[in-house]
Motif scaffolding. Structure first.
Motif, PDB file in Angstrom:
ATOM      1  N   CYS A  12      33.786  38.636  31.837  1.00 36.13           N
ATOM      2  CA  CYS A  12      33.452  39.866  31.098  1.00 36.13           C
ATOM      3  C   CYS A  12      33.190  41.019  32.060  1.00 36.13           C
ATOM      4  O   CYS A  12      32.310  41.857  31.834  1.00 36.13           O
ATOM      5  N   ALA A  13      33.928  41.036  33.149  1.00 33.51           N
ATOM      6  CA  ALA A  13      33.785  42.101  34.136  1.00 33.51           C
ATOM      7  C   ALA A  13      35.181  42.416  34.688  1.00 33.51           C
ATOM      8  O   ALA A  13      35.438  42.298  35.880  1.00 33.51           O
ATOM      9  N   MET A  14      36.074  42.802  33.794  1.00 30.70           N
ATOM     10  CA  MET A  14      37.461  43.036  34.207  1.00 30.70           C
ATOM     11  C   MET A  14      37.595  44.063  35.332  1.00 30.70           C
ATOM     12  O   MET A  14      38.411  43.879  36.228  1.00 30.70           O
ATOM     13  N   PRO A  15      36.807  45.157  35.312  1.00 29.42           N
ATOM     14  CA  PRO A  15      36.936  46.104  36.433  1.00 29.42           C
ATOM     15  C   PRO A  15      36.624  45.468  37.795  1.00 29.42           C
ATOM     16  O   PRO A  15      37.223  45.852  38.806  1.00 29.42           O
ATOM     17  N   VAL A  16      35.722  44.491  37.818  1.00 26.17           N
ATOM     18  CA  VAL A  16      35.418  43.811  39.088  1.00 26.17           C
ATOM     19  C   VAL A  16      36.641  43.029  39.560  1.00 26.17           C
ATOM     20  O   VAL A  16      36.995  43.035  40.740  1.00 26.17           O
ATOM     21  N   MET A  17      37.317  42.356  38.618  1.00 26.88           N
ATOM     22  CA  MET A  17      38.520  41.598  38.967  1.00 26.88           C
ATOM     23  C   MET A  17      39.591  42.550  39.511  1.00 26.88           C
ATOM     24  O   MET A  17      40.258  42.262  40.496  1.00 26.88           O
ATOM     25  N   ASP A  23      41.322  42.713  43.078  1.00 30.37           N
ATOM     26  CA  ASP A  23      42.723  42.369  42.894  1.00 30.37           C
ATOM     27  C   ASP A  23      42.931  40.872  42.668  1.00 30.37           C
ATOM     28  O   ASP A  23      43.786  40.241  43.284  1.00 30.37           O
ATOM     29  N   VAL A  24      42.106  40.303  41.816  1.00 28.75           N
ATOM     30  CA  VAL A  24      42.280  38.907  41.403  1.00 28.75           C
ATOM     31  C   VAL A  24      42.336  38.888  39.875  1.00 28.75           C
ATOM     32  O   VAL A  24      41.685  39.706  39.227  1.00 28.75           O
ATOM     33  N   PRO A  25      43.144  37.974  39.303  1.00 27.88           N
ATOM     34  CA  PRO A  25      43.200  37.930  37.837  1.00 27.88           C
ATOM     35  C   PRO A  25      41.939  37.310  37.252  1.00 27.88           C
ATOM     36  O   PRO A  25      41.564  37.585  36.113  1.00 27.88           O
ATOM     37  N   ALA A  26      41.298  36.493  38.047  1.00 28.37           N
ATOM     38  CA  ALA A  26      40.139  35.747  37.577  1.00 28.37           C
ATOM     39  C   ALA A  26      39.479  35.122  38.800  1.00 28.37           C
ATOM     40  O   ALA A  26      40.064  35.098  39.885  1.00 28.37           O
ATOM     41  N   THR A  27      38.264  34.629  38.620  1.00 28.59           N
ATOM     42  CA  THR A  27      37.649  33.824  39.680  1.00 28.59           C
ATOM     43  C   THR A  27      37.058  32.571  39.054  1.00 28.59           C
ATOM     44  O   THR A  27      36.913  32.478  37.838  1.00 28.59           O
ATOM     45  N   ALA A  28      36.736  31.617  39.918  1.00 30.19           N
ATOM     46  CA  ALA A  28      35.919  30.485  39.504  1.00 30.19           C
ATOM     47  C   ALA A  28      34.482  30.835  39.919  1.00 30.19           C
ATOM     48  O   ALA A  28      34.274  31.445  40.967  1.00 30.19           O
ATOM     49  N   ARG A  29      33.531  30.486  39.089  1.00 32.86           N
ATOM     50  CA  ARG A  29      32.156  30.848  39.414  1.00 32.86           C
ATOM     51  C   ARG A  29      31.236  29.647  39.211  1.00 32.86           C
ATOM     52  O   ARG A  29      31.173  29.086  38.120  1.00 32.86           O
ATOM     53  N   ALA A  30      30.550  29.287  40.273  1.00 34.74           N
ATOM     54  CA  ALA A  30      29.505  28.266  40.171  1.00 34.74           C
ATOM     55  C   ALA A  30      28.174  29.001  40.206  1.00 34.74           C
ATOM     56  O   ALA A  30      27.895  29.736  41.156  1.00 34.74           O
ATOM     57  N   SER A  31      27.392  28.861  39.154  1.00 32.54           N
ATOM     58  CA  SER A  31      26.096  29.542  39.117  1.00 32.54           C
ATOM     59  C   SER A  31      24.988  28.497  39.005  1.00 32.54           C
ATOM     60  O   SER A  31      25.044  27.606  38.163  1.00 32.54           O
ATOM     61  N   PHE A  32      24.012  28.630  39.879  1.00 30.52           N
ATOM     62  CA  PHE A  32      23.017  27.566  40.050  1.00 30.52           C
ATOM     63  C   PHE A  32      21.692  27.891  39.368  1.00 30.52           C
ATOM     64  O   PHE A  32      21.258  29.041  39.335  1.00 30.52           O
ATOM     65  N   ALA A  33      21.066  26.848  38.860  1.00 38.04           N
ATOM     66  CA  ALA A  33      19.704  26.944  38.329  1.00 38.04           C
ATOM     67  C   ALA A  33      18.804  26.102  39.216  1.00 38.04           C
ATOM     68  O   ALA A  33      19.286  25.327  40.055  1.00 38.04           O
ATOM     69  N   ALA A  68      29.203  38.704  37.805  1.00 40.91           N
ATOM     70  CA  ALA A  68      30.476  38.237  38.367  1.00 40.91           C
ATOM     71  C   ALA A  68      30.373  37.959  39.863  1.00 40.91           C
ATOM     72  O   ALA A  68      31.090  37.110  40.381  1.00 40.91           O
ATOM     73  N   LEU A  69      29.483  38.687  40.552  1.00 40.64           N
ATOM     74  CA  LEU A  69      29.432  38.604  42.016  1.00 40.64           C
ATOM     75  C   LEU A  69      28.096  38.087  42.551  1.00 40.64           C
ATOM     76  O   LEU A  69      28.020  37.658  43.692  1.00 40.64           O
TER      77      LEU A  69
END
Lengths: 147, 414
Positions: free
Chosen positions: B372-377, B381-391, B184-185
């Motif tokens: 799939c990391a609700m405790p991190v959210m 204190d965010v309901p969700a994030t957008a995530r760009a993951s690079f290859a 998630a981070l």
């Protein structure tokens, strides 16, 4: 598909300035809705006068579609009977899920949600508030989930 | 005046991208920008070909038939196991168990190892940033055994609180289960310190390497961990195949977790005896196609070199971080000093789910949600994030398109 079809001005406006945003004290009915996929959380409060929805508020966090849908719903069902609200929900449900669904004049501003059906992943966002309203009217206690 | 040197990409991106048929397509009329590699990476032709070739020429059941095809299939399957051993630098192929993926690998340990090693009051130490796959199997094990979970906090950067971690290790600690890299981070966890502190107390360590293996060299002997779990599909391999590395002595002492064919030595109605490692943990016909595809993916990745991959991904991360930070109203969630190549973010006034739809219309695939990391959210204190993951196959130009689309989203939502 055009984004402006989904994010119509009415939707963007109701997302930015949701109407009837807030809470109602007991004895208003209340129900919580949750869309686990995107984390949308919504609580709907309904004050009934006999069979008529006298007041409705909602609060929560969600995407533009879910917030705008709840805001539009709150305006549309206030002052209506439960039966009318149910009938309206049937129309909205058709609008969201059926390509050939008509957009009857009775929908009013809710017709702005028509673009959602082009984005199947977002239908649940728009319908969450209606499921939650239904739960509040039924007086259920278990949170509603879209899953 | 000094002129900044123009850095040539260390990889021949054009040639590498041509290896991935799916990257050539258009989505909603725009060239696909695939930035959801943390969820699942794309497969190069070498992997797709290996899977198809196996089906066209070599498929039969393994470890059974005396016929030629069965021997071919067995050789390829066991060859894949040796390939995985070499990739991880494990001591022996006995330590390489094929599973369906990271989730199944962790569940295997939680059920088999947990079943015989956990007692009421025992403790399993995990961290706040775990994926649900490294939380829920332990919760289930705790329910069965009466053991307890201890959760080590993270800080606002998204880094593990190492002092709290060391303090959490006690008399009742039976296992440490931690991510190698946070999905998630992006946080790269201090695994050396984690393992060293646990080992000093004789506590075994499981590492969830799902997000680590695509980005950095994993050597299980150097890490000195006891279990290491990862999935094939995040490493440019097929879905439905994953690996559990386990230290031989621990695996040897663990009971089977699923019964069936292949995992037994003898069966009678009075009782059965178990096969040797690793087959004791592989009941039923395994995913041969997946294992062979995974081996091909490892060949492919090693052919480029994980060090070069890591270096280019790091450049992409720095480039994306700088560009995204400059987008008005955008906040990056997770700013660990040591990060893998992903950026989680939120934008004022635009919910991540809306961002996902808006970017998709531009042909840009990112992940939105709780990862799939609700405790991190909850922690941020965010309901969700957008995530760009690079290859490694991503380019600066693709990041530019991401940033341009984000500016567009911001304008639309005014």
């Amino acid at each position: 598909m055009d984004l402006k079809d989904l994010y119509r001005d009415v939707i963007l406006d109701h997302n930015k300035r949701p109407r009837n945003f807030g809470t109602l004290p007991p004895p208003a009915h209340e129900a919580r809705g949750h869309n686990p996929l995107c984390g949308d959380q919504l609580t709907v409060y309904v004050e009934l006068d006999g069979d008529v929805i006298r007041d409705l508020r909602f609060e929560g966090k969600g995407c533009a579609i879910s917030v705008a849908s709840a805001s539009l719903m709150s305006e549309a069902v206030k002052g209506r009977s439960r039966a009318d609200a149910n009938a309206l929900y049937e129309q909205v449900h058709d609008l969201l899920t059926r390509q050939d669904a008509p957009s009857p004049p009775s929908l009013g501003k809710l017709a702005a949600l028509q673009g959602v059906r082009e984005f199947p992943a977002r239908v649940k966002c728009a319908s969450l508030c209606w499921h939650t309203l239904n739960a509040a009217l039924e007086g259920g206690v278990a949170p509603v989930s879209t899953e | 005046m000094a002129v900044a040197p123009r850095l040539a990409p260390p990889l021949d991106l054009e040639r590498l991208r041509a290896d991935f048929p799916i990257l050539q397509q258009r989505v909603h009329g725009k060239p696909l920008v695939y930035l959801d590699n943390g969820a699942s990476a794309q497969r190069p032709r070498a992997v797709l070909d290996a899977e198809r070739r196996y089906g066209e020429q070599f498929h039969a059941n393994v470890h059974r038939g005396v016929h030629w095809l069965s021997q071919q299939a067995t050789d390829l399957f066991e060859g894949a196991r040796e390939r995985v051993r070499r990739f991880l630098n494990a001591r022996s192929t006995k330590e390489i168990v094929f599973t369906r993926g990271t989730t199944e690998s962790i569940n295997l340990v939680a059920q088999s190892w947990g079943g015989v090693n956990l007692r009421p009051g025992d403790e399993i130490v995990i961290s706040w940033l775990e994926h649900h796959a490294n939380i829920v199997p332990w919760q289930l094990a705790c329910e069965r055994t009466g053991a307890r979970l201890r959760v080590v906090p993270i800080d606002r950067r998204g880094e593990l609180d190492l002092d709290a971690y060391r303090a959490s290790l006690g008399e009742r600690t039976r296992l440490v289960a931690m991510s190698h890299v946070s999905n998630a981070l992006g946080t790269v966890m201090p695994v050396r310190e984690i393992v060293a502190a646990a080992r000093a107390r004789g506590v075994p360590v499981l590492l969830d390497g799902a997000q680590a293996v695509p980005h950095l060299r994993v050597d299980v002997q150097a890490l000195d961990c006891d279990f290491y779990a990862f999935s094939g599909h995040k490493l440019y391999g097929p879905t439905g195949i994953g690996v559990l590395y386990g230290r031989e002595a621990l695996l040897e002492a663990m009971p089977p977790w699923q019964g069936g064919g292949d995992m037994i030595r003898t069966v009678s109605f009075e009782g059965s005896t178990w096969n040797d490692l690793p087959y004791k943990f592989e009941a039923g016909t395994p995913n041969m196609t997946g294992a062979i595809g995974l081996a091909a993916a490892m060949d492919y990745v090693d052919g480029i070199g994980l060090e070069r991959i890591g270096a280019w991904e790091h450049e992409l991360l720095e480039y994306a971080t700088a560009k995204l930070q400059a987008v008005p109203g955008l906040t990056i969630v997770g700013q660990a000093r040591d990060k893998a190549s992903l950026v989680s973010f939120v934008m004022d006034g635009v919910h991540p789910h809306d961002l996902g739809t808006i970017l998709d219309q531009d042909g840009i695939a990112i992940r939105t949600g709780h990862h799939c990391a609700m405790p991190v959210m909850t922690f941020f204190d965010v309901p969700a994030t957008a995530r760009a993951s690079f290859a490694f196959y991503n380019t600066r130009a693709e990041i530019d398109r991401l940033v341009a689309a984000l500016h567009g989203a911001r304008e639309m939502f005014g």
